[in-house]
Scaffold this motif. Sequence first.
Motif, short mmCIF file in Angstrom:
data_model
loop_
_atom_site.label_atom_id
_atom_site.label_comp_id
_atom_site.label_asym_id
_atom_site.label_seq_id
_atom_site.Cartn_x
_atom_site.Cartn_y
_atom_site.Cartn_z
N ILE A 1 0.85 -1.18 0.00
CA ILE A 1 0.00 0.00 0.00
C ILE A 1 0.89 1.24 0.00
CG2 ILE A 1 -1.91 -1.15 1.21
CD1 ILE A 1 -1.19 0.70 3.62
N PHE A 2 0.32 2.32 -0.48
CA PHE A 2 1.01 3.61 -0.53
C PHE A 2 0.34 4.58 0.42
CE2 PHE A 2 1.64 1.72 -4.71
CZ PHE A 2 3.00 1.89 -4.93
N ALA A 3 1.13 5.48 1.00
CA ALA A 3 0.63 6.63 1.76
C ALA A 3 1.27 7.86 1.12
CB ALA A 3 0.99 6.52 3.23
N ILE A 4 0.44 8.72 0.55
CA ILE A 4 0.93 9.75 -0.37
C ILE A 4 0.42 11.12 0.05
CG2 ILE A 4 0.92 10.49 -2.79
CD1 ILE A 4 0.34 7.53 -3.51
N PRO A 5 1.28 12.16 0.04
CA PRO A 5 0.79 13.52 0.27
C PRO A 5 -0.26 13.86 -0.78
CG PRO A 5 3.20 13.47 0.16
CD PRO A 5 2.72 12.13 -0.30
N TYR A 6 -1.40 14.40 -0.34
CA TYR A 6 -2.53 14.55 -1.25
C TYR A 6 -3.20 15.91 -1.05
CZ TYR A 6 -6.66 12.88 -3.88
OH TYR A 6 -7.66 12.69 -4.80
N GLU A 7 -3.23 16.69 -2.10
CA GLU A 7 -3.93 17.97 -2.07
C GLU A 7 -3.51 18.84 -0.88
OE1 GLU A 7 -6.58 19.35 -4.23
OE2 GLU A 7 -5.39 18.01 -5.50
N LYS A 8 -2.24 18.75 -0.51
CA LYS A 8 -1.60 19.58 0.52
C LYS A 8 -2.10 19.32 1.94
CE LYS A 8 -0.27 23.37 -2.52
NZ LYS A 8 -0.26 24.82 -2.75
N GLU A 9 -3.37 19.08 2.13
CA GLU A 9 -3.95 18.97 3.46
C GLU A 9 -4.24 17.54 3.89
OE1 GLU A 9 -7.44 21.46 3.76
OE2 GLU A 9 -6.62 22.87 2.31
N PHE A 10 -4.01 16.56 3.00
CA PHE A 10 -4.48 15.20 3.25
C PHE A 10 -3.40 14.16 2.96
CE2 PHE A 10 -7.88 17.92 1.60
CZ PHE A 10 -8.76 17.91 2.68
N THR A 11 -3.69 12.93 3.38
CA THR A 11 -2.89 11.77 3.01
C THR A 11 -3.80 10.78 2.30
OG1 THR A 11 -1.37 12.03 4.88
CG2 THR A 11 -1.47 9.86 3.85
N LEU A 12 -3.36 10.30 1.16
CA LEU A 12 -4.08 9.28 0.39
C LEU A 12 -3.46 7.93 0.70
CD1 LEU A 12 -6.08 8.54 -1.94
CD2 LEU A 12 -4.15 8.91 -3.51
N ILE A 13 -4.28 6.96 1.06
CA ILE A 13 -3.80 5.62 1.42
C ILE A 13 -4.51 4.58 0.55
CG2 ILE A 13 -3.56 3.92 3.27
CD1 ILE A 13 -3.69 6.28 5.27
N GLY A 14 -3.74 3.73 -0.09
CA GLY A 14 -4.31 2.67 -0.91
C GLY A 14 -3.19 1.95 -1.65
N THR A 15 -3.53 0.88 -2.30
CA THR A 15 -4.86 0.46 -2.65
C THR A 15 -5.06 -0.98 -2.18
OG1 THR A 15 -6.37 0.20 -4.51
CG2 THR A 15 -4.08 -0.29 -4.92
N THR A 16 -6.28 -1.42 -2.24
CA THR A 16 -6.60 -2.83 -1.98
C THR A 16 -6.62 -3.57 -3.32
OG1 THR A 16 -8.96 -2.31 -2.15
CG2 THR A 16 -7.97 -2.25 0.04
N ASP A 17 -6.54 -4.86 -3.26
CA ASP A 17 -6.71 -5.70 -4.45
C ASP A 17 -7.71 -6.79 -4.10
OD1 ASP A 17 -4.94 -4.72 -6.51
OD2 ASP A 17 -3.26 -5.34 -5.25
N VAL A 18 -8.96 -6.61 -4.54
CA VAL A 18 -10.04 -7.51 -4.17
C VAL A 18 -10.76 -7.98 -5.43
CG1 VAL A 18 -12.16 -7.76 -2.82
CG2 VAL A 18 -10.35 -6.24 -2.00
N GLU A 19 -10.93 -9.27 -5.57
CA GLU A 19 -11.71 -9.78 -6.71
C GLU A 19 -13.10 -9.17 -6.69
OE1 GLU A 19 -10.69 -11.75 -9.06
OE2 GLU A 19 -8.92 -12.79 -8.30
N TYR A 20 -13.60 -8.80 -7.88
CA TYR A 20 -14.89 -8.11 -7.96
C TYR A 20 -15.78 -8.80 -8.99
CZ TYR A 20 -18.21 -4.24 -8.18
OH TYR A 20 -19.36 -3.48 -8.12
#
Length: 503
Positions: free
Chosen positions: A258-277
């Motif tokens: 998974i990644f934790a990424i600086p996002y839009e200056k004010e946030f952290t983006l966390i992902g991703t999952t890998d799930v059969e759909y």
Amino acid sequence: MKVYDLMVIGGGINGAGIARDAAGRGLSVALCEKDDLASHTSSASTKLIHGGLRYLEYYEFGLVRKALQEREVLLKAAPHIIWPLRFVMPHARDQRPEWMIRCGLFLYDHLAKREVLPGSETVSFAKHPSGAPLKDAFKRGFVYSDGWVQDARLVVLNVMDAAERGAQVYTRTACVAARRDGEHWLTTLQREDGSRFDVRSRALVNAAGPWVQSLIEDKLAMPSSKSIRLVKGSHIVVKKIFDHPFAYIFQNPDKRIIFAIPYEKEFTLIGTTDVEYQGDPGQVAIDDSEIAYLCEMSNRYFHSQISPADVLSTYSGVRPLLDDASDNASSVTRDYALEMDAQGAPLLSVFGGKITTFRKLAEEAVDKLAPLLGNHKATWTAEAPLPGGDMPGADFGRFLRDLTQRHPWLPAELAERWARAYGTRVAKLIGQANSLGDLGAEILPGLYEAELQYLVDAEWATRSEDILWRRSKLKLHLPPYADKVIDAWLAARSQSSRQALSA
């Protein structure tokens, strides 16, 4: 009835890239998308232009090399929406051994030529700024380079370029049927109001993403020799967990990344999952177990602990991966296959792929189709900037400085946002304006009529969601009622246009 060379079905990144490449070689192109551009998989990525470090573990050296080569091309083609990002991989003793990671990073640095990005290094977290947010158990790690992309904007810019080269674009227009009719394809399209019309073309491109197989089997009533595997990837957005420009890549006990990424200056983006759909790709959404999983994996590494209650926003997408019979979703190949049916008017179907390699996929697709249509023009997209990306030296910093000097009345935050979103095309948005008042009414904080008008006229925006979530990420920054305000503005504008036409 006009006969197009190509009818492209699908307004995601692959359809957009193919339409652009073909139009640039002089082919006449029509493109249809049943919803908004990039409204499904292509706006639900982790937003990385990357080689795919973890794919080395599955011996996909060819895919990684191709992606690394494309990473350099795209960084130069669109420096406003794509930029370098340094990733930190903390080393956990119970995970992959240090020597293996070093070998992987050496390959990652050298599988393709690097001109823009620095190479990898080993760091001590006691001395590196990325160490402070991490738990004390993590002493050392690795830092390497990849790229960040505004994914939905990448799609829009490709379609914009295609349109400026003559392509006809139909958004919110679904393909309901297609059949061979003599030497042509006759494709029936349906608008939102239910009205239908036909498009005649010499070839058909099926770039329907998660619907690629169902389009062949249900709309075209044909067999397919390949199949796709739908894998759901979900992300969460929380208040920023760290305050530095590095992103993190975490190895987890289940072997997933998974990644934790600086996002839009004010946030952290966390992902991703890998799930059969197995469900409808148009109705995909994150579930409670995915939220809990992403929180748990984040908490394994960071001092700052999060829970589902801290999640401010989520998004999910279905990746239409080429089915290679892998045992688990994480190991399914991210490569692509192009299936050509030339028994009559050509049909090309796109299976799989990833956003990083879209340009190469498009180039290969048009290389297959163009000769069948009597077109032998050379490839061209490797050296061509995307709309807004024609900055001297691909130097975004210098462009932003020049923009603020030319328009000192623009607030710094607005100037940076516009430069990032529109690049050199911001000149069309600003027009003859010499003050904020010249931009029209401020519909919402920092959002002026001039920008809304530009998005409608130049970028096919018709809904608040198009504007607040895909053309921008203003949804995260504006009040909850922002969508209602924009929809009201769009409705009033549409009514004024109708009245003007009937006058």
